[in-house]
Design an enzyme around this catalytic site. Structure first.
Site, PDB file in Angstrom:
ATOM      1  N   TYR A 141     -58.263 126.858  46.979  1.00  0.00           N
ATOM      2  CA  TYR A 141     -59.622 127.376  46.826  1.00  0.00           C
ATOM      3  C   TYR A 141     -60.491 126.489  45.934  1.00  0.00           C
ATOM      4  O   TYR A 141     -61.700 126.640  45.899  1.00  0.00           O
ATOM      5  CB  TYR A 141     -59.598 128.805  46.263  1.00  0.00           C
ATOM      6  CG  TYR A 141     -58.994 129.821  47.212  1.00  0.00           C
ATOM      7  CD1 TYR A 141     -58.527 129.446  48.467  1.00  0.00           C
ATOM      8  CD2 TYR A 141     -58.888 131.155  46.860  1.00  0.00           C
ATOM      9  CE1 TYR A 141     -57.974 130.354  49.331  1.00  0.00           C
ATOM     10  CE2 TYR A 141     -58.328 132.084  47.728  1.00  0.00           C
ATOM     11  CZ  TYR A 141     -57.862 131.673  48.957  1.00  0.00           C
ATOM     12  OH  TYR A 141     -57.311 132.586  49.811  1.00  0.00           O
ATOM     13  N   LYS A 187     -43.891 127.203  49.996  1.00  0.00           N
ATOM     14  CA  LYS A 187     -43.650 126.702  51.362  1.00  0.00           C
ATOM     15  C   LYS A 187     -43.065 125.301  51.221  1.00  0.00           C
ATOM     16  O   LYS A 187     -43.580 124.310  51.736  1.00  0.00           O
ATOM     17  CB  LYS A 187     -44.982 126.719  52.136  1.00  0.00           C
ATOM     18  CG  LYS A 187     -44.879 126.424  53.609  1.00  0.00           C
ATOM     19  CD  LYS A 187     -44.219 127.518  54.424  1.00  0.00           C
ATOM     20  CE  LYS A 187     -44.042 127.075  55.858  1.00  0.00           C
ATOM     21  NZ  LYS A 187     -43.170 127.954  56.646  1.00  0.00           N
ATOM     22  N   ASP A 219     -43.446 132.648  54.468  1.00  0.00           N
ATOM     23  CA  ASP A 219     -43.373 133.393  55.734  1.00  0.00           C
ATOM     24  C   ASP A 219     -42.307 134.467  55.646  1.00  0.00           C
ATOM     25  O   ASP A 219     -42.494 135.616  56.075  1.00  0.00           O
ATOM     26  CB  ASP A 219     -43.179 132.459  56.936  1.00  0.00           C
ATOM     27  CG  ASP A 219     -42.296 131.250  56.642  1.00  0.00           C
ATOM     28  OD1 ASP A 219     -41.818 131.117  55.498  1.00  0.00           O
ATOM     29  OD2 ASP A 219     -42.074 130.431  57.556  1.00  0.00           O
ATOM     30  N   ASP A 243     -53.188 135.664  47.642  1.00  0.00           N
ATOM     31  CA  ASP A 243     -54.323 136.380  48.220  1.00  0.00           C
ATOM     32  C   ASP A 243     -53.857 137.128  49.467  1.00  0.00           C
ATOM     33  O   ASP A 243     -54.150 138.314  49.669  1.00  0.00           O
ATOM     34  CB  ASP A 243     -55.412 135.340  48.571  1.00  0.00           C
ATOM     35  CG  ASP A 243     -56.751 135.979  48.885  1.00  0.00           C
ATOM     36  OD1 ASP A 243     -56.846 137.221  48.844  1.00  0.00           O
ATOM     37  OD2 ASP A 243     -57.706 135.247  49.181  1.00  0.00           O
ATOM     38  N   ASP A 247     -52.596 141.667  50.190  1.00  0.00           N
ATOM     39  CA  ASP A 247     -53.105 142.627  51.177  1.00  0.00           C
ATOM     40  C   ASP A 247     -51.948 143.359  51.868  1.00  0.00           C
ATOM     41  O   ASP A 247     -52.083 144.520  52.251  1.00  0.00           O
ATOM     42  CB  ASP A 247     -53.982 141.939  52.224  1.00  0.00           C
ATOM     43  CG  ASP A 247     -55.452 141.888  51.790  1.00  0.00           C
ATOM     44  OD1 ASP A 247     -55.700 141.793  50.574  1.00  0.00           O
ATOM     45  OD2 ASP A 247     -56.340 141.957  52.665  1.00  0.00           O
TER      46      ASP A 247
END
Ligand code: NAD
Length: 350
Positions: A141, A187, A219, A243, A247
């Protein structure tokens, strides 16, 4: 104690949920004999409308003066086509950077009264009590170079040793007061930046021999969160992965409207619910204010060290959930309560 707090309602449901959260703050201050020194500022779309920029200088100064900031949410559909630097969200990113709040703590718990609200089976979510520690001021970001032209769009995911070390210390210290487990998510099978992240986390872990460390690819972590969420205690991860994974936490907690967050730096604290401005329900008094109210509890605990007060807020939330007075997102059996009614019920329970 004098609590010097800046309120940034922001856009959409931000104003509705922060109003309920401020009432709760007032109820706590009254009950425990604290004084509140509240100020209010502009951030996001509302700030663009009034000043032409999503993070005005006056807001920056107010943030620096306050001990803690409570933010609602930012984002308005009318800015969807605008370049990232001119969107309301740029205000939030700018504020996080200026306050240098590098560790974003996102507790995810399944309240006993809400096991039926999750779309997952009860036996899967029951007993979930984890905290996602998301790095907040580095990674994709903020990384340079970034850009967009006719034929290419690009961003950079980059981390320095210092950035990884400080957020890793936050995660390990938190784990000490919990179940003493850290799962670092990356990752590293594909990304060099993740291989570096993993190496630094392993180095820092040497200072915490009492904490059990494991690593998980992002993942798989997404899958494990819905398959067996109770395995997690503290989940440590970088900005973008955190982020997205938080959720998923909304599914475990019954609604994204339930999730609070605390963003901590060396000195400042920024508190905000995890959800966005929810344009689809904005202005209808339908939004769940419990994420914002939980953020007040986090503020009392982390910035002001007021544990009794924080517990009083969380206990009041538990009581209101047990009473069934909840907003529509939690799929109540009877008529859903409004944002204002839920806020008032929590204040009264305090
Ligand atoms: P969102 O979180 O605003 O909404 C996603 C869904 O969850 C919607 O159906 C919404 O109605 C529901 N929801 C969210 N919060 C709720 C609450 N408290 N009570 C009941 N239901 C709730 O995410 P989105 O739709 O992807 O984004 C909308 C805008 O918010 C965008 O402009 C986005 O950039 C912005 N956003 C801001 C933040 C932030 O301010 N921290 C975070 C995420 C998204």
């Amino acid at each position: 104690m004098n609590l010097k707090i800046l309120i940034l309602p922001g856009d959409g449901i931000g104003a509705e949920v922060t109003s309920a959260a401020v009432d709760v703050l007032k109820a706590v201050a009254k009950k425990f004999d604290h004084t509140l020194e509240l100020s209010e500022g502009l951030l996001g779309g509302v700030a663009i409308h009034k000043t032409g920029t999503p993070f005005p200088k006056e807001t920056e100064e107010l943030c620096q003066k306050a001990d803690a900031t409570l933010m609602g949410a930012v984002g308005l559909p009318e800015f969807d086509a605008a370049p990232p630097s001119q969107r309301p969200e740029a205000g939030l990113l700018g504020m996080r950077r200026v306050l240098d709040v590098f560790a974003n703590l996102r507790p995810v718990r399944t309240w006993p009264a809400l096991v039926d609200s999750s779309p997952l089976k009860n036996h899967v979510v029951e007993g979930t009590d984890m905290i996602i520690v998301r790095e907040l001021t580095g990674g994709l970001y903020y990384g340079q170079p970034r850009g967009i032209d006719e034929n290419r769009g690009f961003n950079t995911m980059s981390y320095t040793r210092k950035e990884v070390e400080r957020v890793t210390h936050t995660a390990f210290k938190l784990a000490r007061n919990r179940r003493k487990k850290v799962c670092s998510v990356d990752k590293s099978n594909v990304l060099e930046v993740s291989q570096f992240w993993r190496k630094v986390v392993i180095d820092v872990a040497q200072q915490y021999p009492d904490i059990q460390l494991e690593h998980m690819l992002v993942d798989n972590a997404a899958m494990q969160m819905v398959l067996r969420p109770t395995q997690f205690d503290v989940m440590l991860t970088e900005n973008t992965f955190g982020d997205i994974l938080s959720d998923v936490g909304g599914i475990l907690a019954g609604s994204i409207g339930m999730l609070p967050s605390a963003s901590l730096g060396e000195t400042k604290g920024l508190y905000e619910p995890v959800h966005g401005s929810a344009p689809d329900i904005a202005g209808q008094n339908k939004a769940n204010p419990l994420g914002a109210i939980g953020s007040v509890a986090a503020m009392l605990e982390y910035t002001f060290g007021l544990m009794k007060e924080a517990t009083a807020v969380n206990d009041a939330v538990g009581k209101v959930l047990e009473s069934g007075k909840v907003t529509a997102d939690l799929r109540p059996k009877g008529k859903p309560a409004t944002t204002t009614e839920v806020g008032r019920a929590v204040s009264e329970a305090i």
